[in-house]
Design a protein around this motif. Sequence first.
Motif, PDB file in Angstrom:
ATOM      1  N   GLU A  30       2.286  40.015  65.607  1.00  0.00           N
ATOM      2  CA  GLU A  30       3.597  40.630  65.844  1.00  0.00           C
ATOM      3  C   GLU A  30       4.724  39.635  65.591  1.00  0.00           C
ATOM      4  O   GLU A  30       5.732  39.969  64.958  1.00  0.00           O
TER       5      GLU A  30
ATOM      6  N   ARG B 165       7.883  48.675  63.639  1.00  0.00           N
ATOM      7  CA  ARG B 165       7.825  50.143  63.570  1.00  0.00           C
ATOM      8  C   ARG B 165       7.443  50.646  62.181  1.00  0.00           C
ATOM      9  O   ARG B 165       7.367  51.846  61.967  1.00  0.00           O
ATOM     10  N   HIS B 166       7.194  49.721  61.262  1.00  0.00           N
ATOM     11  CA  HIS B 166       6.718  50.126  59.938  1.00  0.00           C
ATOM     12  C   HIS B 166       5.419  50.913  60.130  1.00  0.00           C
ATOM     13  O   HIS B 166       4.581  50.530  60.958  1.00  0.00           O
TER      14      HIS B 166
ATOM     15  N   GLY C 215       1.268  49.431  63.146  1.00  0.00           N
ATOM     16  CA  GLY C 215       0.461  49.853  64.292  1.00  0.00           C
ATOM     17  C   GLY C 215      -1.027  49.899  63.961  1.00  0.00           C
ATOM     18  O   GLY C 215      -1.850  49.285  64.654  1.00  0.00           O
TER      19      GLY C 215
END
Length: 141
Positions: free
Chosen positions: A31, A42-43, A47
């Motif tokens: 991260e 948030r791409h 995740g």
Amino acid sequence: MPTRLAALPHRHVLTLPTETSAVRLARETAEQALTEWGIGLRHPTVGPALLILSELVTNSVRHAAALSPQITVIYAAGRDCLAFAVHDRHPYRPPLYASVTGTAEGGLGTVMELVLGLGGTAVIRADADGGGKGIWITLPL
């Protein structure tokens, strides 16, 4: 994948003891690196990539610790590509694409479903001496 891994401008290497805390540390480091490289958390690829990374590190901790006191996580990225590898010194190389036939081991079925669903690739690279391996994941951004 159009981008060659050697050409990726961003790289980071992390070596950790093969312990359960390695999963959290590998993910937190990912991260931080992604943020520093300008890849937003948030791409839509991030995740699933973090879940894949967590599963691979978990597998090394569970299955390789007896022969591999450390694991190495390699992170790399470029404009259109995210890549990472989890390396340990256990010689066993699980069949990555067994999820296609329904015979995947542990979390590798989930890993491969995510990789293939994102249009990515996975490969196992054995160490030159055959005593370990790295599982490389490459995902488009």
